[in-house]
Design a protein around this motif. Structure first.
Motif, mmCIF file in Angstrom:
data_model
loop_
_atom_site.group_PDB
_atom_site.id
_atom_site.type_symbol
_atom_site.label_atom_id
_atom_site.label_comp_id
_atom_site.label_asym_id
_atom_site.label_seq_id
_atom_site.Cartn_x
_atom_site.Cartn_y
_atom_site.Cartn_z
ATOM 1 N N GLY A 117 0.740 -1.143 0.067
ATOM 2 C CA GLY A 117 0.068 -0.089 0.053
ATOM 3 C C GLY A 117 0.806 1.318 0.064
ATOM 4 N N VAL A 118 2.077 1.129 0.274
ATOM 5 C CA VAL A 118 2.917 2.312 0.150
ATOM 6 C C VAL A 118 3.805 2.302 -0.999
ATOM 7 N N ASP A 119 4.633 1.221 -1.239
ATOM 8 C CA ASP A 119 5.467 1.148 -2.552
ATOM 9 C C ASP A 119 4.796 0.481 -3.429
ATOM 10 N N ASP A 120 4.885 0.840 -4.687
ATOM 11 C CA ASP A 120 4.235 0.337 -5.879
ATOM 12 C C ASP A 120 5.194 -0.781 -6.201
ATOM 13 N N GLN A 121 4.244 -1.993 -6.632
ATOM 14 C CA GLN A 121 5.045 -3.170 -6.714
ATOM 15 C C GLN A 121 5.992 -2.939 -8.035
ATOM 16 N N SER A 122 5.326 -2.522 -9.178
ATOM 17 C CA SER A 122 5.798 -2.409 -10.472
ATOM 18 C C SER A 122 7.065 -1.238 -10.407
ATOM 19 N N SER A 123 6.862 -0.386 -9.584
ATOM 20 C CA SER A 123 7.972 0.576 -9.642
ATOM 21 C C SER A 123 9.271 0.017 -8.703
ATOM 22 N N SER A 124 9.015 -0.919 -7.716
ATOM 23 C CA SER A 124 10.092 -1.199 -6.988
ATOM 24 C C SER A 124 10.779 -2.334 -7.534
ATOM 25 N N ASP A 125 10.089 -3.136 -8.313
ATOM 26 C CA ASP A 125 10.704 -4.243 -9.271
ATOM 27 C C ASP A 125 11.625 -3.717 -10.304
ATOM 28 N N ALA A 126 11.188 -2.222 -10.955
ATOM 29 C CA ALA A 126 11.797 -1.835 -12.109
ATOM 30 C C ALA A 126 13.378 -1.562 -11.797
ATOM 31 N N LEU A 127 14.193 -1.775 -12.864
ATOM 32 C CA LEU A 127 15.376 -1.374 -12.910
ATOM 33 C C LEU A 127 15.577 0.195 -13.149
ATOM 34 N N ALA A 128 16.828 0.623 -12.443
ATOM 35 C CA ALA A 128 16.995 2.178 -12.826
ATOM 36 C C ALA A 128 18.123 2.527 -12.686
ATOM 37 N N VAL A 129 18.656 3.639 -13.471
ATOM 38 C CA VAL A 129 20.176 4.324 -13.101
ATOM 39 C C VAL A 129 19.980 5.223 -11.984
ATOM 40 N N THR A 130 20.446 5.244 -11.076
ATOM 41 C CA THR A 130 20.639 6.031 -9.924
ATOM 42 C C THR A 130 21.776 7.042 -9.822
ATOM 43 N N ALA A 131 22.903 6.683 -10.316
ATOM 44 C CA ALA A 131 24.360 7.733 -10.334
ATOM 45 C C ALA A 131 24.745 7.488 -11.655
ATOM 46 N N ILE A 132 25.509 8.700 -12.058
ATOM 47 C CA ILE A 132 26.259 8.789 -13.302
ATOM 48 C C ILE A 132 27.394 9.566 -12.964
ATOM 49 N N ALA A 133 28.768 9.226 -13.293
ATOM 50 C CA ALA A 133 29.697 10.232 -13.514
ATOM 51 C C ALA A 133 30.783 9.899 -14.636
ATOM 52 N N ALA A 134 30.888 11.171 -15.298
ATOM 53 C CA ALA A 134 31.846 11.323 -16.514
ATOM 54 C C ALA A 134 33.348 11.683 -15.908
ATOM 55 N N ARG A 135 34.167 10.981 -16.795
ATOM 56 C CA ARG A 135 35.633 11.243 -16.324
ATOM 57 C C ARG A 135 35.934 12.440 -17.046
ATOM 58 N N SER A 136 37.320 12.868 -16.660
ATOM 59 C CA SER A 136 37.509 14.215 -17.366
ATOM 60 C C SER A 136 38.065 13.891 -18.429
ATOM 61 N N ASP A 137 38.448 13.054 -19.046
ATOM 62 C CA ASP A 137 39.037 12.754 -20.317
ATOM 63 C C ASP A 137 37.978 12.636 -21.451
ATOM 64 N N GLY A 138 36.638 12.799 -21.108
ATOM 65 C CA GLY A 138 35.619 12.740 -22.029
ATOM 66 C C GLY A 138 35.179 11.699 -22.610
ATOM 67 N N LEU A 139 35.669 10.463 -22.400
ATOM 68 C CA LEU A 139 35.204 9.129 -22.863
ATOM 69 C C LEU A 139 34.790 8.122 -22.048
ATOM 70 N N SER A 140 34.981 8.062 -20.762
ATOM 71 C CA SER A 140 34.553 7.310 -20.007
ATOM 72 C C SER A 140 33.603 7.476 -18.992
ATOM 73 N N TYR A 141 32.519 6.730 -18.743
ATOM 74 C CA TYR A 141 31.533 6.920 -17.871
ATOM 75 C C TYR A 141 31.449 5.787 -16.822
ATOM 76 N N ALA A 142 31.114 6.190 -15.719
ATOM 77 C CA ALA A 142 30.898 5.171 -14.642
ATOM 78 C C ALA A 142 29.000 5.405 -14.296
ATOM 79 N N ILE A 143 28.469 4.293 -14.472
ATOM 80 C CA ILE A 143 26.929 4.162 -14.331
ATOM 81 C C ILE A 143 26.664 3.343 -13.116
ATOM 82 N N GLY A 144 25.770 4.098 -12.211
ATOM 83 C CA GLY A 144 25.170 3.102 -11.051
ATOM 84 C C GLY A 144 23.887 2.547 -11.187
ATOM 85 N N THR A 145 23.497 1.706 -10.877
ATOM 86 C CA THR A 145 21.997 1.186 -10.795
ATOM 87 C C THR A 145 21.449 0.881 -9.693
#
Length: 784
Positions: free
Chosen positions: A244-272
């Motif tokens: 009744g509080v958390d939506d089951q469909s949204s809680s089971d869905a995958l998501a990207v929660t953090a992104i960081a780009a490196r100063s070289d402009g080519l590499s990315y770190a992505i957290g889920t």
């Protein structure tokens, strides 16, 4: 690398906050001048920044680009605090109306900031204070600033990115993200702007993908879909949702929660949201590194740690969820350079560029900061950290409980300190209280003035016993010599050990005998060698175990068998001891004791006294020993010693003068007259009895055979001799008018003579008095 050292220079040591109370690790002083100021000092730790805390929790933390100030937001009340890093102290604090979600710093210093609040408002702050507030259509999740266009980008729930142009002072057309109908976009969790080419990256909530935008074309330039099959298999714990509080469909869905780009402009770190970190090269859709946090929790922050690395090298990646912070090399993601577990749940972490210092915002009062010398040098404003950490390596950590004593409520009442409950002198903790050690020693001396004398006497006694043990003395039997207390327990343990040893010896003897019968001589020799080894070793029991030595030597461990606790643990034995000690002896037991005493004095017939002629009595001690059971004998095995003792006793009984063997067969030369000789045979006595009766009424006949046998015929007779006592008794018992027949049956009633008493008429109505009960009858032995 296991030798990486992490120094906590602010906040609590990981894992210590749950075991040590806050008041014990902190010294608080207040100054009541204008407003209340609170300063804390953590014992045994470095307090790098003074007042580095929030009243309840902190949300986000960042440092300015010039490196002179640190800005953080927290609660409660919702506020923003700024610290001067050059002075290592709090500069000011500013309160707001709503809790902060995210903020960005616009200037090189702390003067211009934008704050995204949880009430759908965006606030602009300047050096003088609050400047302007505006609202957005949906609840915001992240905020970023695009310097070339002066646009503040705000992500929220839904598929739109709101643009607030600070040069024109108005909202621009939002950026709309498109997605397939089967996987709608539930929201945009994070925004990242590449510092090299200003490419925008948006982390999507609802399906694991990253959308890349270029503001020059105002359109999507690429979509990066993460491998769902790989990131869905999390090794962490299952996510708990509230019905009744958390939506089951949204809680089971995958998501990207953090992104960081490196100063070289080519590499990315992505957290889920499943606790995975993926490293991508912008030129390839496949990740070149994969990292799992292990908890299955959404990542709070990912960052590239470039510049200033000493032993770590370039290309280090930081990934953090609310439980753990891991720093690892992009080339070897399977191993961690260092792992940090904060004392409280983590909300945000910030790495000071070009150094080894990390600042964290968490769910505790104190904000933590960690210094890792192997990661990089100390910042310019905290260069003394390197010298202090080197000194800390050689120092021992002071125990925080040295100045306090933990006592329970019963002991508190004994010392007479129970009236201090509720005062600052007693600190409640768990099931007791912490009290100052000086106060405890003073109260103990007052409650028991002779405590020192008793303690001194005990120490002197222990030293004397230790000196007595060094003297030359006779060697006693094993561990039983050191038993001073609990002797009953020691005897029982010794008996059990001896019984077990005897059982093992019997078992090994049977095994060797069986092997010998079967012809396995090698097995029998091995068994005998094992027996010799086992006999040489002493069996480990409570008596010879050094861990339980005090149980049989220290009087403090003596078992009080008269206590209530012993009675509760051993009800049967306690009741038996009390019964044996308290109950009086019965008449039977008194007479048995008397007879035993007479036997021991030589007055009874069953003792071992000698007869007048010097021969031994019939009831010798050997006769009793013949009936004893030998537990060592096995079924079918004969005891030679018992057989010999039995033969000797039988021969002695035959040679004794008091034993007369009476033949059962009548002898031919026996006298035929009436005889009362006890030594006469049974047949002769029967013949003499028949001859004494009347010849007209024979009752039995006896015939002797030629081979020495005897044949007897007995015919019962209804009458006997008139002069016999039985006939006289029968005549005496015959009453007039009464016919007797059968066994105790009569016909006819004889008139009573005189009047009958009340008891004869109606029967006995009262209990007999002066009669001995059947349970007190005693059967005595009568000597012949």
């Amino acid at each position: 690398m296991s030798d990486v050292k992490v120094y906590t220079v602010n906040g609590a040591v990981p894992g210590s906050s749950s075991s040590i109370p806050d008041w014990l690790t902190k010294t608080r002083t207040s100054k009541v001048k204008g407003k209340r100021a609170l300063r804390e000092h953590v014992e045994g730790q470095i307090e790098l920044i003074q007042g580095f805390e929030f009243p309840e929790a902190s949300n986000k933390i960042k440092t300015t680009r010039d490196g002179h100030h640190a800005i953080a937001t927290g609660t409660y009340k919702p506020q923003m605090r700024v610290w001067d890093l050059d002075e290592l102290t709090l500069k000011f604090e500013r309160h707001g109306d709503a809790e902060n979600v995210d903020f960005i710093i616009l200037s090189d210093d702390w003067t211009k900031t934008i704050h995204l609040q949880n009430d759908r408002t965006v606030e602009l702050h300047t050096q003088s204070g609050f400047h302007y507030r505006t609202r957005i259509p949906r609840f915001g999740r992240s905020i970023a600033y695009h310097y070339p266009s002066c646009d503040a980008l705000v992500s929220a729930s839904g598929n739109e990115i709101y643009r607030l142009n600070l040069e024109q002072g108005q909202f621009m057309n939002p950026l709309v993200l498109n997605a397939p109908e089967d996987e709608p976009i539930l929201g945009i969790n994070c925004i990242d702007i590449n510092p090299a080419h200003q490419l925008l990256a948006f982390g999507i909530d609802g399906h694991a993908s990253v959308h890349f935008w270029d503001l020059r074309s105002r359109s999507v330039v690429g979509v990066l879909n993460l491998p769902k099959g790989r990131i869905a298999r999390s090794t962490g714990r299952a996510k708990v949702t509230l019905p009744g509080v958390d939506d089951q469909s949204s809680s089971d869905a995958l998501a990207v929660t953090a992104i960081a780009a490196r100063s070289d402009g080519l590499s990315y770190a992505i957290g889920t949201s499943t606790g995975h970190t993926l490293l991508y090269d912008i030129r390839s859709p496949r990740p070149f590194a994969f990292k799992d946090q292990g908890y299955g929790l959404p990542l709070k922050r990912v960052a590239w740690l470039d510049g200033g690395s000493r032993m770590a090298g370039d290309g280090m990646v930081l990934s953090a969820d609310k439980k753990v912070v891991k720093i690892w090399d992009r080339n070897t993601p399977s191993s961690n350079f260092v792992s940090i577990t904060p004392a409280t749940d983590l909300n945000d972490i910030h790495h000071i560029p070009g150094s080894g210092l990390l600042l964290t915002a968490n769910e505790g009062i104190n904000m933590a900061s960690y210094y890792i010398p192997q990661l990089g040098p100390a910042p310019r404003w905290a260069s003394f950290l390197e010298n202090i950490t080197e000194e800390m390596e050689g120092q021992s950590v002071r125990n925080v409980y040295e100045d306090f004593k933990f006592i329970e409520k019963n002991e508190l009442r004994t010392l007479g300190l129970d009236h201090l409950i509720g005062t600052p002198a007693l600190k409640p903790y768990m099931h007791g209280y912490f009290v100052s050690l000086k106060l405890y020693d003073t109260a103990r001396v007052i409650a028991n003035p002779f405590a020192y004398a008793e303690h001194r006497e005990k120490l002197v006694k222990e030293r004397l016993e230790k000196l007595a043990d060094t003297r030359i003395r006779t060697r006693k039997n094993g561990a039983a010599a050191s038993v001073k207390v609990n002797k009953a327990l020691a005897e029982r343990i010794a008996r059990d050990a001896e019984r077990e040893q005897r059982r093992e010896e019997t078992k090994r003897a049977r095994k060797a005998k069986k092997a010998t019968k079967e012809g396995e001589t090698d097995v029998a020799d091995d068994a005998m060698s094992v027996d010799e080894e086992v006999v040489g070793e002493e069996q480990l029991t409570l008596l010879n175990d050094p861990r339980f030595k005090d149980l049989f030597e220290n009087p403090d461990f003596a078992v009080n068998e008269t206590s209530r606790e012993y009675a509760l643990l051993n009800p049967s034995s306690f009741a038996m001891k009390n019964a044996n000690s308290s109950r009086r002896k019965t008449a039977v037991e008194d007479e048995d004791d008397e007879s035993d005493k007479m036997s021991s004095d030589g007055l009874g017939s069953s003792g071992n006294e000698s007869s007048e002629d010097g021969s031994e009595s019939e009831d010798s001690s050997d006769a009793g020993e013949l009936n004893k059971h030998d537990p060592r004998s096995r079924p079918g095995q004969q005891n030679a010693r018992l057989q010999q003792a039995y033969s000797r006793a039988r021969e002695a009984n035959r040679q004794s003068n008091k034993v007369h063997f009476v033949p059962l067969v009548a002898q031919a030369n026996a006298p035929t007259g009436k005889t009362n000789d006890k030594d006469a045979p049974f047949g002769q006595r029967l013949v003499s009895r028949q001859q004494s009766k009347s010849s007209a009424e024979p009752t039995s006949t006896v015939r002797l055979s030629a081979d020495g046998g005897m044949e007897m015929t007995f015919i019962p007779s209804g009458t006997g001799d008139d002069d016999s006592p039985a006939v006289a008794r029968k005549k005496k018992e015959v009453r007039k008018g009464v016919e007797v027949f059968g066994a105790g049956m009569e016909r006819g009633v004889e008139e009573p003579k005189g009047e009958m008493s009340e008891s004869e008429r109606s029967g006995r109505k009262q209990r007999r008095k002066g009669m001995r009960s059947g349970s007190k009858n005693v059967f005595r032995q009568t000597s012949s």
